[in-house]
Design a protein around this motif. Structure first.
Motif, PDB file in Angstrom:
ATOM      1  N   ARG A  74      35.812  42.296  47.169  1.00 43.68           N
ATOM      2  CA  ARG A  74      36.147  43.430  46.488  1.00 43.68           C
ATOM      3  C   ARG A  74      37.756  43.634  46.464  1.00 43.68           C
ATOM      4  NH1 ARG A  74      33.610  48.961  47.079  1.00 43.68           N
ATOM      5  NH2 ARG A  74      33.808  48.947  49.303  1.00 43.68           N
ATOM      6  N   GLY A  75      38.253  42.799  47.039  1.00 47.13           N
ATOM      7  CA  GLY A  75      40.027  42.876  47.162  1.00 47.13           C
ATOM      8  C   GLY A  75      40.448  41.835  46.387  1.00 47.13           C
ATOM      9  N   LEU A  76      41.058  40.624  46.878  1.00 46.00           N
ATOM     10  CA  LEU A  76      41.459  39.817  45.873  1.00 46.00           C
ATOM     11  C   LEU A  76      40.592  39.122  45.186  1.00 46.00           C
ATOM     12  CD1 LEU A  76      44.496  39.265  45.970  1.00 46.00           C
ATOM     13  CD2 LEU A  76      44.127  37.278  47.594  1.00 46.00           C
ATOM     14  N   GLY A  77      39.116  38.782  45.497  1.00 42.42           N
ATOM     15  CA  GLY A  77      38.170  38.101  44.895  1.00 42.42           C
ATOM     16  C   GLY A  77      38.029  38.731  43.279  1.00 42.42           C
ATOM     17  N   LEU A  78      37.812  40.225  43.352  1.00 42.81           N
ATOM     18  CA  LEU A  78      37.778  41.017  42.034  1.00 42.81           C
ATOM     19  C   LEU A  78      39.002  40.862  41.118  1.00 42.81           C
ATOM     20  CD1 LEU A  78      36.503  43.225  40.362  1.00 42.81           C
ATOM     21  CD2 LEU A  78      37.508  44.750  41.942  1.00 42.81           C
ATOM     22  N   ARG A  79      40.343  40.729  42.165  1.00 42.31           N
ATOM     23  CA  ARG A  79      41.578  40.912  41.430  1.00 42.31           C
ATOM     24  C   ARG A  79      41.625  39.401  40.822  1.00 42.31           C
ATOM     25  NH1 ARG A  79      45.955  38.003  42.610  1.00 42.31           N
ATOM     26  NH2 ARG A  79      47.941  38.982  41.856  1.00 42.31           N
ATOM     27  N   GLU A  80      41.385  38.387  41.328  1.00 42.19           N
ATOM     28  CA  GLU A  80      41.367  36.992  40.504  1.00 42.19           C
ATOM     29  C   GLU A  80      40.871  37.109  39.310  1.00 42.19           C
ATOM     30  OE1 GLU A  80      40.876  33.524  43.161  1.00 42.19           O
ATOM     31  OE2 GLU A  80      42.608  34.214  44.359  1.00 42.19           O
ATOM     32  N   VAL A  81      39.423  37.369  39.163  1.00 45.72           N
ATOM     33  CA  VAL A  81      38.901  37.592  38.053  1.00 45.72           C
ATOM     34  C   VAL A  81      39.355  38.625  37.015  1.00 45.72           C
ATOM     35  CG1 VAL A  81      36.537  38.182  36.913  1.00 45.72           C
ATOM     36  CG2 VAL A  81      36.516  36.949  39.326  1.00 45.72           C
ATOM     37  N   ALA A  82      39.879  39.587  37.544  1.00 49.52           N
ATOM     38  CA  ALA A  82      40.692  40.674  36.536  1.00 49.52           C
ATOM     39  C   ALA A  82      41.905  40.454  36.198  1.00 49.52           C
ATOM     40  CB  ALA A  82      40.547  42.011  37.298  1.00 49.52           C
ATOM     41  N   LEU A  83      42.651  39.544  36.870  1.00 47.66           N
ATOM     42  CA  LEU A  83      44.067  39.402  36.562  1.00 47.66           C
ATOM     43  C   LEU A  83      44.238  38.936  34.953  1.00 47.66           C
ATOM     44  CD1 LEU A  83      46.518  39.819  38.353  1.00 47.66           C
ATOM     45  CD2 LEU A  83      46.647  37.370  38.501  1.00 47.66           C
TER      46      LEU A  83
ATOM     47  N   TRP B  66      41.111  43.859  53.693  1.00 44.49           N
ATOM     48  CA  TRP B  66      41.853  43.722  52.641  1.00 44.49           C
ATOM     49  C   TRP B  66      42.975  44.878  52.658  1.00 44.49           C
ATOM     50  CZ3 TRP B  66      43.079  46.611  48.613  1.00 44.49           C
ATOM     51  CH2 TRP B  66      44.061  46.139  47.540  1.00 44.49           C
ATOM     52  N   GLU B  67      42.542  46.090  52.874  1.00 43.21           N
ATOM     53  CA  GLU B  67      43.479  47.202  53.080  1.00 43.21           C
ATOM     54  C   GLU B  67      44.619  46.775  54.214  1.00 43.21           C
ATOM     55  OE1 GLU B  67      40.633  50.740  53.474  1.00 43.21           O
ATOM     56  OE2 GLU B  67      42.535  51.586  52.918  1.00 43.21           O
TER      57      GLU B  67
END
Lengths: 243, 243
Positions: A74-83, B66-67
């Protein structure tokens, strides 16, 4: 009485956005243990890499915790897809682009692109905010379990500007409209000069995140041209998520 | 025998880029404890928010870690300062832009912008790599304490392509040249079609990070036009760091 593990986690919990550097005695006080115990806990965490000591003797969160946090889906994993989708949105608009998830009754911002010259927003990556006044929060609240909605609607709604919706009945109607329209608009509800439009990111039939653009403006009309772009980008992220 | 805290940290250490989801029995095996102990440790970490259970019963790193990681000055702290400079570099080049720090004898990538269509790079945010073959690694190694340099030069240097420098004496000359020139070039030392140029980020007289651009190419000459941009952006980040 707290367990040994509870004390270790309490040392980590002592750190926050507003207290990124702590001395040994500040840590001992925050955890409620003698200095000798704090010293042992800090030594253990420092050896592991979870804390780092700076030149002035203060302790900060270490690289090992950042690395572990990078594994949070929910942090960087999501971010990588969204970037890539966020980059595209940013390049065509040069406005603030934000990605957030819900934790309890709060928004946690996972990524943010802020253009120089774009309207000032209060959010920071890793920062938290109340759900109701923000565009991303409206999306996340509209699709949250009913217990979460009742908890938010049952508590006093905090006013940030004269435009903040503080009437629970009105907020309930806004949430219904967010579900119907597939996007949320927050018109100067956080600061007096910013309007945002947000759309949901779906994974396996659940809303797992919200994407928004925040622009300078004095009416909901200013974000109208951005609605299709935000909705399309949020759909693109949803489609790219595993599962 | 490990302490209770040691076991808790070992649970966290069981997760990695290549094992982001673990079952309870995989965790018990990784930590070397009975299932009942693993269950208690995992329950404690889940209640705290450091782990999250997914729909299939597997455990993943949770939002709380993550936070916390977002507070690491060498992770997100550095990244927040660097981001505007990286965005500018990315917008004018549309190549891969990377920011990395050193941890021991490895590079840890803190941020990466990868253009679609740009040359494929092996790095991921939060990922690690050896120091010698990468541009950022050459910069970080050139400015590392002498013990770190001796450790790297004393061990066999791994070959990734036929261009990788594996002769310690030659690497020593390369590092001296990096210090003299103020930037490093890695010409196809990691993959056969990528060349990078990297420059140091300074804070209080120490090199704390390295910034690079990675482009497709078959000679060091392809990165020559990018040298001033990378060096200027790295100086901009250095100037913006606190202290």
């Amino acid at each position: 009485m707290r367990t040994a593990n509870g004390k270790l986690l309490a040392v980590l919990d002592a750190f926050g956005r507003d207290r990124p550097v702590l001395t040994l005695s500040e840590l001992a006080r925050a955890v409620g243990v003698p200095l000798s115990t704090a010293h042992r806990l800090v030594a253990e965490l420092t050896a592991w890499g979870g804390l780092e000591r700076d030149a002035d003797g203060g302790y900060r969160v270490g690289l090992r915790l950042w690395e572990l946090g990078a594994l949070a889906p929910r942090g960087l994993g999501l971010r990588e897809v969204a970037l890539p989708f966020m980059e595209d949105l940013y390049e065509v608009t040069h406005e603030n682009v934000q990605l957030a998830v819900r934790d309890g009754v709060e928004v946690v911002f996972v990524e943010r692109f802020a253009a120089r010259g774009a309207v000032t927003v209060l959010t920071r990556v890793g920062g938290r905010f109340a759900l109701p006044p923000t565009g991303v929060g409206l999306v996340l609240l509209a699709h949250a379990p009913v217990e979460v909605q009742e908890e938010v609607l049952g508590a006093p709604l905090q006013r940030h500007t004269r435009h903040t919706v503080v009437d629970p009945a009105r907020l309930r109607r806004v949430l219904a409209e967010v579900r119907r329209a597939g996007h949320a608009v927050s018109d100067r509800q956080v600061t007096d000069d910013a309007v945002s439009v947000a759309a949901p990111v779906w994974e396996r039939g659940q809303v797992v995140a919200a994407l928004s653009i925040v622009v300078r403006g004095e009416s909901a009309a200013v974000v109208r041209p951005f609605v299709p772009g935000v909705m399309a980008a949020a759909r693109g992220i949803s489609r790219s998520l595993p599962g």
